[in-house]
Design an enzyme around this catalytic site. Sequence first.
Site, PDB file in Angstrom:
ATOM      1  N   ASP A 368       0.840  -1.191   0.000  1.00  0.00           N
ATOM      2  CA  ASP A 368       0.000   0.000   0.000  1.00  0.00           C
ATOM      3  C   ASP A 368       0.882   1.250   0.000  1.00  0.00           C
ATOM      4  OD1 ASP A 368      -2.625   1.417   0.569  1.00  0.00           O
ATOM      5  OD2 ASP A 368      -1.512   1.944   2.390  1.00  0.00           O
ATOM      6  N   GLU A 405       1.694  -0.365  -4.996  1.00  0.00           N
ATOM      7  CA  GLU A 405       0.740   0.690  -5.310  1.00  0.00           C
ATOM      8  C   GLU A 405       1.610   1.935  -5.497  1.00  0.00           C
ATOM      9  OE1 GLU A 405      -3.419   2.510  -3.619  1.00  0.00           O
ATOM     10  OE2 GLU A 405      -1.796   2.217  -2.181  1.00  0.00           O
TER      11      GLU A 405
END
Length: 732
Positions: A368, A405
Amino acid sequence: MNHGSIPHQALEPRLSTSRAHRHQASAGRPWPLGATLDREGVNFAVFSSVATRVEVCLFSEGGRETARIALPSLTHEVWHGHVAGLKAGQRYGLRVHGPYDPDAGARCNPAKLLIDPYALALDRPVRGRADQYGYEVGHDDEDLAPSDINNGATAPKCRVVRSRFDWSGDLSPRIPPQDTVFYEVHVKGFTQSNPDVPEPLRGTYAGLAAPASIAHLKSLGVTSVELLPVQAFIDDQRLVDAGLTNYWGYNTVAFMAPEPRYAAPASDGGVEEFKTMVKGLHAAGLEVILDVVYNHTGEGNHLGPTLSLKGIDNAAYYRLSPENLRMSVDYTGTGNTVDTTSTPALRLIMDSLRYWVQEMHVDGFRFDLASALGRDAEGAYTLRATFFAAIAQDPVLSRVKLIAEPWDLGPFGYQIGGFPAGWMEWNGRYRDAVRDYWVNADGSLPAFAACLCGSADIYQWRRRRPTDSVNIVTVHDGFTLADLVSYNEKHNEANGEDSRDGESHNRSWNCGAEGDTDDESVIALRARQMRNLLATLFISRGTPLLLGGDEVGRTQGGNNNGYCQDSPVTWHDWERVPAQAAGLHGFVAALSALRQRLPVLRMAEWPAEPGAGDCTAVVRWYSVWGHEMTAQEWDDPAVRCVAAVMDDCSAGGRSVAVLFNASEDEATFTLPVEETPRTWAVHLDTRDTTVHGLDTVDAGPAQSLESGGQWTLVSHSMALLVGPTPPGLQAA
């Protein structure tokens, strides 16, 4: 006002003398960090460069504090001690004594029971409470005034873990990148409403590995199950007060502990159940990928709770503002940023990653806000970041799937294509370009074409591979596929923020009606659009990711930010399939099978350049009339129709022609006239759900046409044709 001089004893919760001396610690050893069980008891080791004393607090199963033991030894900033007689399952927490001086970046407060950063299990989910704050909430001096409220009774406890799990026979599927199809899914949401999963297992790790769950995953042809965060996280107090939960889990508080809310009641906090799930998925040939959040934690900014790292050694784990050490640097939008340039923080992350691979047998990670992990000490993003170097040289982690990401909220945070070799990336540009094209946006064709070719404009010149692009159309964050074709606007009222939350520019199209409708023409168009988007995803070069539930038309009623909805809003509804999703499951399964049988769609390397061999293997583009696209046509923002031909030049290879019509009108395509004519078989046309297999005729014989032949597409549709590669292009 400076509160750093407040005597530490003023903050120390007291335990009766008889209870305090029931257990004593010997010197023990400073490694490994955390609580390590041996034959005689447990060794505790905790890093803190600022502590003056570290205590381990022991608790009974009923939650009563039974002992408080000061770790007697300090070696290279690691406090350690061995406590004899302790066994697996023992509950414990930490109290760290030291300076409470926010202006200097120090936030030690022994009144707060802390989670061991190396805890392998927690005894309960972490939910926000007023007594978790290290400062006196409501005080005029805000976080400068320390709290003396002892939260030991209410704080979650760590568990000592001994795992005797039998991994015999377990093998990682090790799916090659070019064969990988990711399936992003939530552990609980996937099974919570599935009537074919035994009720006690619904919403759990065990439920995800139940026969019905595995059968569904296998039927789709996906290879790698990508789980939304399962490292223990917090429901922050704002959500708790609103009656909501942190459903997605992007607020980690313990990097090594599985989230206990997804485990059936057990003494080890879900460790054995998680391992059983992994082994079951592996046995079915499915990889397990974890979505991990190392860029920030659930402790928030200077006004956030004190749960673990903040109270142990705030400045060693978090980026603090050089101008004001009281404040956190926030590249994540959550209040804090973990400092991967700091040795203790980097060590924790690396130890955690290795633990999940070596002890829990997972096959990779999706990071993330990964750009935040790649920043140097000054905050600049760099490929030479210590985090990337640590991963690259690690013999365990460098061999698993690593997915970024590729953005954060810091300066130059969007780093698509900017990650090191060996990393894959969620390709947000792919998502935007594909959506733009199918919603009929002006000028969308060139970007759409680039995405179909594996986003070579992003990756090839950096010597990255086509498979490094993880192609996404929908993911957990945003509309589901069914909602993408059913709503022009987000409808997030249930989140309690007056729909201010969530993305407002979704590149969506409701096909003529907002939300539910009985209009048959709208329903048919939505069904076709879903098939268009899915077919594009599966025929594009790169690595496809399917959002869990899109294969059955899962809807969130237009909510594009279900992060706080642990409810039927976000759970898979296995009994209600929207009218426009009829037959979609079989369509997805057939697409996946078709992709696996056509290597030209799954290229691991870039095509050779012209002159490098007998076959250039590049994608050739044609107008609706069968002529090569001109520069003028590429630049015309009104062009909506295009055809692509991909030749597989290996011996016996099969080639593909794809026809696209994103316009509002019917379009008749003429196939290119070729020097060596060939016969093309139409294997799918998104006007319906029929997909003809390459070697079977279960769906009836595929219709054929010759080079120069014509095929008519209805508005908003596409077709895929398969044919032989001309002999002159095939390798000897």
